[in-house]
Design a protein around this motif. Structure first.
Motif, PDB file in Angstrom:
ATOM      1  N   GLU A 276     104.416 200.557 149.987  1.00 52.59           N
ATOM      2  CA  GLU A 276     104.528 199.692 150.725  1.00 52.59           C
ATOM      3  C   GLU A 276     103.460 198.331 150.548  1.00 52.59           C
ATOM      4  O   GLU A 276     103.577 196.848 150.742  1.00 52.59           O
ATOM      5  N   ALA A 277     101.988 199.572 151.139  1.00 50.02           N
ATOM      6  CA  ALA A 277     101.124 198.276 151.559  1.00 50.02           C
ATOM      7  C   ALA A 277     100.709 197.163 150.524  1.00 50.02           C
ATOM      8  O   ALA A 277     100.161 196.485 150.089  1.00 50.02           O
ATOM      9  N   ALA A 278     100.395 198.050 149.045  1.00 52.38           N
ATOM     10  CA  ALA A 278     100.148 197.559 147.449  1.00 52.38           C
ATOM     11  C   ALA A 278     100.950 197.050 147.487  1.00 52.38           C
ATOM     12  O   ALA A 278     100.609 195.907 147.065  1.00 52.38           O
ATOM     13  N   GLU A 279     102.080 196.607 147.581  1.00 49.82           N
ATOM     14  CA  GLU A 279     103.239 195.524 147.437  1.00 49.82           C
ATOM     15  C   GLU A 279     102.975 195.064 148.128  1.00 49.82           C
ATOM     16  O   GLU A 279     103.216 194.022 147.541  1.00 49.82           O
ATOM     17  N   ALA A 280     102.664 194.773 149.656  1.00 53.51           N
ATOM     18  CA  ALA A 280     102.044 193.088 150.503  1.00 53.51           C
ATOM     19  C   ALA A 280     101.085 192.757 149.511  1.00 53.51           C
ATOM     20  O   ALA A 280     101.094 191.919 149.560  1.00 53.51           O
ATOM     21  N   ALA A 281     100.228 193.827 148.896  1.00 59.94           N
ATOM     22  CA  ALA A 281      99.024 193.012 149.067  1.00 59.94           C
ATOM     23  C   ALA A 281      99.184 192.272 147.816  1.00 59.94           C
ATOM     24  O   ALA A 281      98.387 190.976 147.520  1.00 59.94           O
ATOM     25  N   ARG A 282      99.990 192.782 146.739  1.00 60.56           N
ATOM     26  CA  ARG A 282     100.344 191.848 145.994  1.00 60.56           C
ATOM     27  C   ARG A 282     101.167 190.888 146.118  1.00 60.56           C
ATOM     28  O   ARG A 282     100.696 189.725 145.330  1.00 60.56           O
ATOM     29  N   LYS A 283     101.782 190.385 146.656  1.00 65.88           N
ATOM     30  CA  LYS A 283     102.765 189.894 147.484  1.00 65.88           C
ATOM     31  C   LYS A 283     101.462 188.702 147.928  1.00 65.88           C
ATOM     32  O   LYS A 283     101.603 187.213 147.780  1.00 65.88           O
ATOM     33  N   ALA A 284     100.822 188.915 148.853  1.00 67.84           N
ATOM     34  CA  ALA A 284      99.695 188.002 149.148  1.00 67.84           C
ATOM     35  C   ALA A 284      98.889 187.961 148.040  1.00 67.84           C
ATOM     36  O   ALA A 284      98.573 186.484 148.735  1.00 67.84           O
ATOM     37  N   LYS A 285      98.460 188.509 147.619  1.00 68.36           N
ATOM     38  CA  LYS A 285      97.365 187.685 146.547  1.00 68.36           C
ATOM     39  C   LYS A 285      97.650 187.290 146.053  1.00 68.36           C
ATOM     40  O   LYS A 285      97.963 185.944 145.272  1.00 68.36           O
ATOM     41  N   GLU A 286      99.455 186.973 145.593  1.00 66.79           N
ATOM     42  CA  GLU A 286     100.516 186.013 144.240  1.00 66.79           C
ATOM     43  C   GLU A 286     100.272 185.354 144.615  1.00 66.79           C
ATOM     44  O   GLU A 286     100.376 183.822 144.551  1.00 66.79           O
ATOM     45  N   ALA A 287     100.262 184.949 146.595  1.00 64.84           N
ATOM     46  CA  ALA A 287     101.037 183.945 147.095  1.00 64.84           C
ATOM     47  C   ALA A 287      99.523 183.210 147.704  1.00 64.84           C
ATOM     48  O   ALA A 287      99.480 181.730 147.275  1.00 64.84           O
ATOM     49  N   GLU A 288      97.988 183.983 147.009  1.00 68.81           N
ATOM     50  CA  GLU A 288      96.986 182.816 148.203  1.00 68.81           C
ATOM     51  C   GLU A 288      97.406 182.424 146.218  1.00 68.81           C
ATOM     52  O   GLU A 288      95.577 181.308 146.696  1.00 68.81           O
ATOM     53  N   ALA A 289      97.232 183.159 145.259  1.00 69.83           N
ATOM     54  CA  ALA A 289      96.581 182.524 144.235  1.00 69.83           C
ATOM     55  C   ALA A 289      97.726 181.106 143.939  1.00 69.83           C
ATOM     56  O   ALA A 289      96.747 180.388 143.041  1.00 69.83           O
ATOM     57  N   ALA A 290      99.273 181.149 144.156  1.00 61.85           N
ATOM     58  CA  ALA A 290      99.626 179.969 144.101  1.00 61.85           C
ATOM     59  C   ALA A 290      99.324 178.726 145.261  1.00 61.85           C
ATOM     60  O   ALA A 290      99.235 177.923 144.645  1.00 61.85           O
ATOM     61  N   ARG A 291      98.405 179.215 146.232  1.00 58.56           N
ATOM     62  CA  ARG A 291      98.188 178.183 147.173  1.00 58.56           C
ATOM     63  C   ARG A 291      96.596 178.061 146.180  1.00 58.56           C
ATOM     64  O   ARG A 291      96.702 176.249 146.504  1.00 58.56           O
ATOM     65  N   GLN A 292      96.222 178.588 145.866  1.00 58.05           N
ATOM     66  CA  GLN A 292      94.707 178.189 145.722  1.00 58.05           C
ATOM     67  C   GLN A 292      95.528 176.701 144.350  1.00 58.05           C
ATOM     68  O   GLN A 292      94.701 175.274 143.935  1.00 58.05           O
ATOM     69  N   ALA A 293      95.848 177.351 143.509  1.00 59.32           N
ATOM     70  CA  ALA A 293      96.279 176.504 142.285  1.00 59.32           C
ATOM     71  C   ALA A 293      96.818 175.220 143.098  1.00 59.32           C
ATOM     72  O   ALA A 293      96.940 174.748 142.242  1.00 59.32           O
TER      73      ALA A 293
END
Length: 345
Positions: A276-293
């Motif tokens: 669950e933590a890994a999935e949350a981290a993955r989603k957070a990483k994707e969200a941050e990448a989307a924000r940076q993009a």
């Protein structure tokens, strides 16, 4: 249910000294109370006042039989049997848990009139445009090869009978039935599409391990007004809202509780927590990448607009410089300014 009823029956013992008016029957050393009869009657659906007297007698006879069986069970000390004790404890816990959740959602699951109206408007196929559907349903295994064969046979067949014979000729086990069903008797996964079909049209539906080909034979309009539909809608929305409230109540309890899994369950819980933590981290990483993009895209767009504005300004200045009507005046000197001021005096 038998265990729960037995618990109820065991609760009334002769030694409690109930007033005679509360006793409906005496069974050896035990008693059946009016309260026990009323409790059972409260849970009997569709009981009319005319049938209450007859129902009371039947309920009492049932409780007498139950009391006799309970007395024999106690005499045989079955209430001390580990398995029966576990069953009784499980029943007690289930009853208590259900009672808490019923209390937690009490008064909160009543749908508003606006919610009822909205549901009525959003589901015309169930109410305003309600119909009785006469359909032919052909069921078969939802195997990809079988489904493909059915699709091919549909293209060849001119009728439902042709389709059945063609599939059986290929060795596919199918069963066909013709039935009439009201809109509310049809799965909500099928009804919207079925309501848009015309007589004679067919549609293929897959549901888990089974699939079915439904051919619409004909329909009979039988609309329901909002007033007529209101009780059913209220019941449905209340049930759905109850499920949501119960789920939320359990989430709140879990969030406030200290829960620790141990042994093999601890390992599973830790693995689940890490996943669950890994999935949350993955989603957070994707969200941050989307924000940076998004920020990079905004910066690129802003730079592009600024460059376009600079080019437009430079082009305008160059155009003014080439224009013969443009007259450039020298900047005024101090002396001319002084002369201008003195002339005003």
């Amino acid at each position: 249910m038998l265990v729960a009823s037995a618990l109820t029956a065991c609760g009334d013992k002769a030694g409690e000294g109930k007033p005679a008016s509360q006793v409906a029957a005496k069974v050896n050393s035990g008693e059946i109370s009016i309260h026990q009869i009323n409790f059972v009657l409260q849970h009997m659906a569709g009981l009319t006042p005319e049938k209450t007297a007859e129902a009371k007698r039947k309920v009492l006879d049932g409780l007498v039989d139950q009391e006799l069986a309970v007395q024999q069970a106690l005499e045989a000390k079955l209430d001390r049997d580990p398995k029966i004790m576990q069953t009784m404890e499980a029943a007690r816990r289930e009853i208590l848990a259900r009672a808490y959740l019923e209390q937690a959602v009490a008064g909160k699951n009543r749908p508003s009139p606006e919610a009822v109206r909205t549901y009525y408007r959003e589901h015309p196929e169930l109410f305003a445009d309600r119909r009785i559907y006469r359909v032919q349903e052909i069921g078969f295994p939802a195997d990809p090869k079988v489904v493909a064969a059915v699709r091919q046979q549909i293209a060849k067949s001119k009728s439902g009978e042709d389709l059945l014979n063609g599939l059986r000729a290929q060795g596919i086990q199918v069963a066909g039935v013709v039935m009439a069903k009201p809109a509310e008797g049809i799965s909500l996964n099928i009804l919207p599409q079925l309501s848009r079909m015309k007589d004679g049209q067919s549609a293929l539906f897959e549901n888990g391990e089974r699939a079915s080909l439904v051919t619409l034979i004909g329909t009979t309009p039988e609309p329901l007004s909002e007033d007529a539909a209101r009780p059913a809608i209220e019941q449905f929305l209340a049930r759905r809202q109850t499920d949501e409230l119960v789920k939320q109540a359990m989430q709140d309890l879990r969030s406030k509780a200290k829960i620790e899994y141990v042994g093999e369950f601890g390992k599973e819980a830790e693995a689940a927590r890490q996943a669950e933590a890994a999935e949350a981290a993955r989603k957070a990483k994707e969200a941050e990448a989307a924000r940076q993009a998004a920020r990079a895209a905004q910066a690129t767009e802003a730079a592009k607009r600024a460059e376009e504005m600079n080019k437009a300004r430079e082009a305008a200045e160059a155009e003014r410089a080439r224009s013969p009507s443009a007259v450039r005046l020298p900047p005024p000197s101090d002396s001319s300014i002084s002369k201008g001021i003195s002339s005003l005096k």
